[in-house]
Design an enzyme around this catalytic site. Structure first.
Site, short mmCIF file in Angstrom:
data_model
loop_
_atom_site.label_atom_id
_atom_site.label_comp_id
_atom_site.label_asym_id
_atom_site.label_seq_id
_atom_site.Cartn_x
_atom_site.Cartn_y
_atom_site.Cartn_z
N PRO A 21 0.59 -1.23 0.04
CA PRO A 21 0.03 0.15 -0.09
C PRO A 21 0.70 1.31 0.11
O PRO A 21 0.81 2.08 0.88
CB PRO A 21 -0.83 -0.18 1.45
CG PRO A 21 0.13 -0.99 2.38
CD PRO A 21 0.69 -1.89 1.31
N CYS A 22 1.29 1.69 -1.24
CA CYS A 22 2.14 3.08 -1.19
C CYS A 22 1.10 4.05 -1.12
O CYS A 22 1.67 5.31 -0.78
CB CYS A 22 2.95 2.93 -2.34
SG CYS A 22 1.92 2.77 -3.95
N HIS A 23 -0.09 3.92 -1.28
CA HIS A 23 -1.26 5.03 -1.21
C HIS A 23 -1.24 5.43 0.20
O HIS A 23 -1.65 6.58 0.66
CB HIS A 23 -2.67 4.44 -1.51
CG HIS A 23 -3.15 3.36 -0.91
ND1 HIS A 23 -2.86 2.23 -1.35
CD2 HIS A 23 -4.13 3.54 0.22
CE1 HIS A 23 -3.62 1.54 -0.29
NE2 HIS A 23 -4.44 2.02 0.59
#
Length: 161
Positions: free
Chosen positions: A131-133
């Site tokens: 999850p780079c968001h």
């Protein structure tokens, strides 16, 4: 082997090998999935198809608010040791949590590597699954995201961040 799936963010392209999921990316295509058949599994081994099936189900559950973590075998592409460390750190960011690029750099013992962390996030092959968001600019702003700021905002709202 790859498969295009529909999502609330538009088409996603999933890629897998017999060892695991290797890529989740925004397809960038404006072609309706029905027109391309949705999959390209031309006789490639069943294990890859099973990985894609599991990823498709788990992503649908995530988008429906029924899943907080992914349980998929991964087949990560070769990358630098630093990027691999950043990508591994992304997996440690919990559902509904955010950190900054600077925080990730500090977690890795490289407090001066904020921009390099941002670059590594940009090269993340497993959007949503890794999850780079959940990584924000140091000022709390959204920063970049492969699917665009609207997609990042959607994912953060989905997780009620």
């Amino acid at each position: 082997m790859f498969r295009l799936i529909d999502s609330p963010l538009g088409p996603l392209r999933l890629q897998a090998s017999p060892r695991g999921l290797s890529r989740v990316e925004f397809s960038g295509t404006s072609t309706p999935l029905e027109a391309v058949g949705g999959t390209d599994e031309g006789g490639v081994d069943k294990r890859s198809a099973d990985v894609l099936d599991a990823a498709q189900v788990q992503l649908a559950e995530y988008f429906a608010g029924q899943r907080r973590a992914f349980e998929l075998p991964l087949d990560l592409p070769e990358t630098t040791a630093f990027r691999a460390a950043v990508h591994a750190q992304l997996a440690e960011i919990g559902y509904g949590e955010t950190v900054t690029y600077r925080d990730v750099a500090k977690m890795l013992g490289r407090p001066g590597a904020t921009r390099a962390v941002g670059s590594a996030c940009g090269a993340n092959p497993l959007l949503i699954v890794r999850p780079c968001h959940r990584v924000l600019r140091s000022d709390g702003g959204l920063g970049g995201y492969a699917g665009g700021v609207a997609a990042k905002r959607f994912l953060l709202a989905l997780e009620e961040i």
